[in-house]
Design a protein around this motif. Structure first.
Motif, short mmCIF file in Angstrom:
data_model
loop_
_atom_site.label_atom_id
_atom_site.label_comp_id
_atom_site.label_asym_id
_atom_site.label_seq_id
_atom_site.Cartn_x
_atom_site.Cartn_y
_atom_site.Cartn_z
N LYS A 1 0.84 -1.20 0.00
CA LYS A 1 0.00 0.00 0.00
C LYS A 1 0.88 1.26 0.00
O LYS A 1 0.59 2.23 -0.71
CB LYS A 1 -0.92 0.00 1.22
CG LYS A 1 -2.09 -0.96 1.10
CD LYS A 1 -3.12 -0.41 0.14
CE LYS A 1 -4.22 -1.41 -0.18
NZ LYS A 1 -3.78 -2.47 -1.11
N VAL A 2 1.94 1.25 0.80
CA VAL A 2 2.86 2.39 0.82
C VAL A 2 3.54 2.53 -0.53
O VAL A 2 3.69 3.65 -1.05
CB VAL A 2 3.90 2.22 1.94
CG1 VAL A 2 4.85 3.40 1.97
CG2 VAL A 2 3.21 2.06 3.30
N PHE A 3 3.95 1.42 -1.12
CA PHE A 3 4.60 1.45 -2.44
C PHE A 3 3.66 2.01 -3.50
O PHE A 3 4.06 2.85 -4.31
CB PHE A 3 5.05 0.03 -2.81
CG PHE A 3 5.66 -0.07 -4.19
CD1 PHE A 3 7.00 0.21 -4.38
CD2 PHE A 3 4.89 -0.44 -5.28
CE1 PHE A 3 7.57 0.13 -5.64
CE2 PHE A 3 5.44 -0.53 -6.54
CZ PHE A 3 6.79 -0.24 -6.73
N GLU A 4 2.41 1.56 -3.49
CA GLU A 4 1.44 2.02 -4.48
C GLU A 4 1.17 3.51 -4.37
O GLU A 4 1.08 4.22 -5.38
CB GLU A 4 0.13 1.23 -4.31
CG GLU A 4 0.24 -0.24 -4.67
CD GLU A 4 -0.76 -1.12 -3.94
OE1 GLU A 4 -0.69 -2.35 -4.10
OE2 GLU A 4 -1.61 -0.58 -3.20
N ALA A 5 1.06 4.01 -3.14
CA ALA A 5 0.83 5.44 -2.94
C ALA A 5 2.04 6.25 -3.38
O ALA A 5 1.89 7.32 -4.00
CB ALA A 5 0.51 5.72 -1.47
N PHE B 1 -5.01 6.47 -5.68
CA PHE B 1 -4.12 7.10 -4.70
C PHE B 1 -4.89 7.54 -3.46
O PHE B 1 -4.46 7.30 -2.33
CB PHE B 1 -3.43 8.31 -5.33
CG PHE B 1 -2.70 9.16 -4.33
CD1 PHE B 1 -1.50 8.73 -3.78
CD2 PHE B 1 -3.21 10.38 -3.93
CE1 PHE B 1 -0.82 9.51 -2.84
CE2 PHE B 1 -2.54 11.17 -3.00
CZ PHE B 1 -1.35 10.73 -2.45
N ILE B 2 -6.04 8.17 -3.66
CA ILE B 2 -6.82 8.67 -2.52
C ILE B 2 -7.28 7.52 -1.63
O ILE B 2 -7.14 7.57 -0.39
CB ILE B 2 -8.02 9.49 -3.03
CG1 ILE B 2 -7.53 10.79 -3.68
CG2 ILE B 2 -8.98 9.81 -1.88
CD1 ILE B 2 -8.64 11.58 -4.36
N ILE B 3 -7.80 6.46 -2.23
CA ILE B 3 -8.29 5.33 -1.44
C ILE B 3 -7.14 4.64 -0.71
O ILE B 3 -7.25 4.30 0.48
CB ILE B 3 -9.05 4.33 -2.34
CG1 ILE B 3 -10.29 5.00 -2.95
CG2 ILE B 3 -9.46 3.10 -1.53
CD1 ILE B 3 -11.06 4.12 -3.89
N THR B 4 -6.02 4.44 -1.41
CA THR B 4 -4.87 3.80 -0.78
C THR B 4 -4.34 4.65 0.38
O THR B 4 -4.00 4.12 1.45
CB THR B 4 -3.75 3.58 -1.81
OG1 THR B 4 -4.24 2.76 -2.88
CG2 THR B 4 -2.55 2.91 -1.18
N LEU B 5 -4.28 5.95 0.17
CA LEU B 5 -3.81 6.84 1.24
C LEU B 5 -4.75 6.81 2.44
O LEU B 5 -4.30 6.82 3.60
CB LEU B 5 -3.68 8.27 0.70
CG LEU B 5 -3.10 9.31 1.67
CD1 LEU B 5 -1.68 8.93 2.07
CD2 LEU B 5 -3.14 10.70 1.05
N LEU C 1 5.89 3.64 -14.72
CA LEU C 1 5.37 3.69 -13.35
C LEU C 1 3.98 3.07 -13.26
O LEU C 1 3.63 2.44 -12.26
CB LEU C 1 5.34 5.14 -12.86
CG LEU C 1 6.71 5.78 -12.61
CD1 LEU C 1 6.55 7.27 -12.31
CD2 LEU C 1 7.43 5.09 -11.46
N THR C 2 3.18 3.25 -14.31
CA THR C 2 1.85 2.62 -14.35
C THR C 2 1.98 1.10 -14.35
O THR C 2 1.22 0.40 -13.66
CB THR C 2 1.08 3.08 -15.60
OG1 THR C 2 0.98 4.51 -15.60
CG2 THR C 2 -0.32 2.49 -15.62
N ILE C 3 2.94 0.59 -15.11
CA ILE C 3 3.17 -0.86 -15.13
C ILE C 3 3.63 -1.35 -13.75
O ILE C 3 3.19 -2.41 -13.28
CB ILE C 3 4.21 -1.22 -16.21
CG1 ILE C 3 3.65 -0.87 -17.60
CG2 ILE C 3 4.58 -2.69 -16.14
CD1 ILE C 3 4.66 -1.04 -18.72
N PHE C 4 4.50 -0.58 -13.10
CA PHE C 4 4.96 -0.95 -11.76
C PHE C 4 3.79 -1.07 -10.79
O PHE C 4 3.70 -2.02 -10.00
CB PHE C 4 5.97 0.07 -11.23
CG PHE C 4 7.28 0.07 -11.96
CD1 PHE C 4 7.68 -1.04 -12.70
CD2 PHE C 4 8.11 1.18 -11.93
CE1 PHE C 4 8.88 -1.05 -13.39
CE2 PHE C 4 9.32 1.18 -12.60
CZ PHE C 4 9.70 0.07 -13.34
N ASN C 5 2.89 -0.08 -10.83
CA ASN C 5 1.74 -0.12 -9.92
C ASN C 5 0.77 -1.23 -10.30
O ASN C 5 0.11 -1.80 -9.43
CB ASN C 5 1.03 1.24 -9.90
CG ASN C 5 1.18 1.92 -8.56
OD1 ASN C 5 1.85 1.42 -7.67
ND2 ASN C 5 0.55 3.07 -8.39
#
Length: 288
Positions: free
Chosen positions: A156-160, A190-194, A263-267
């Protein structure tokens, strides 16, 4: 009269030693760069902020654990320290790549370049210190006492953080509906993950009307589907009928859009792994 107690394990345990190394290494890194006087612009400001921020927060964490003051804070301390160590590792890693590629010229000569190279080396070592802390504090299989120390929590931290990097590269995108959808995907996820991270640290998960594990499975599946569409649409609408400009410098739109693509692929991969782990947490129980 109450006497303050001192918990020496805060600095003698492996986690404490890793934090002490991170404090010293980050301090040396920003001190060396500050002595050169060459850290202007957005990239230099980001690098200096990263080292100073990680130094200050890690020092605060060590002091609070040393004096055993953290139980008085209205937050989940284990979740906070796990999330911060993951965030610090990601920030310092990014800085260790951005700083030398931006400020160190080739060939490297002179005392200024030497200090910049040494600062980069200490920054890389600082990243290893934070990565070691993440490995030491990560929850073992079956341990769910601290969500952000589990693999789904660290993801979750990585995704944000990756979403923040995407936002930093977004400058001017056209009125194409496909690109607007991609920006909406980045923003919503991003908002939901945060919020999940904040609610976990703030001990507010009890206010959620459904079990956290099942909610995460549903959210991760939805985020994975949304990022899958963004992975297809962003490069399609960004590069369709366009070639890389001949003079493409540091702030070239083509490079930024290519960075957003990766970065999109990473997420996308992160949400996929997150979904797998979250599903295992819900449907595959460890034997008693």
């Amino acid at each position: 009269m109450a006497v303050a107690t001192v918990n020496l394990r805060a600095v003698t345990s492996w986690v404490g030693i890793a934090r002490l190394f991170a404090i010293v290494l980050s301090c040396i890194a920003f001190s060396l760069v500050a002595s050169t006087g060459d850290f202007g612009g957005p990239y230099g400001t980001w690098c200096m902020f990263t080292w100073c921020f990680c130094f200050a927060v890690t020092l605060l964490v060590v002091v609070l654990e040393l004096l055993e003051l953290y139980p008085k804070l209205p937050l989940s301390w284990d979740d906070f320290t796990s999330a911060f160590s993951m965030l610090a590792a990601l920030m310092v890693f990014t800085t260790s790549v951005v700083f030398p590629s931006t400020f160190i010229s080739s060939p490297c000569s002179g005392s200024k370049c030497v200090r910049q190279a040494v600062a980069t080396t200490f920054s890389c070592l600082c990243f290893l210190a934070y990565a070691l802390e993440v490995g030491l504090t990560r929850a073992k299989p079956g341990d769910i006492s601290s969500f952000l120390s589990t693999v789904p929590g660290l993801l979750k931290v990585f995704e944000a953080y990756v979403a923040c990097l995407i936002f930093s590269l977004l400058d001017a995108y056209s009125s194409e509906a496909g690109l607007q959808w991609c920006v909406a995907v980045y923003s919503i996820c991003f908002i939901i993950t945060l919020l999940i991270i904040i609610f976990t640290i703030g001990r507010c998960l009890t206010y959620i009307p459904c079990p956290l594990e099942k909610m995460l499975v549903g959210y991760n599946a939805l985020a994975l589907a949304m990022y899958l569409t963004a992975t297809i649409l962003w490069p399609l609408y960004s590069f369709r009928g366009k070639s890389r400009p001949n003079s493409c410098g540091r702030n070239c739109w083509w490079n930024k859009h290519l960075g957003i693509t990766f970065l999109t692929i990473f997420n996308l991969i992160a949400y996929l792994v997150d979904l797998v782990y979250s599903t295992r947490m819900v449907f595959i129980r460890a034997p008693p």
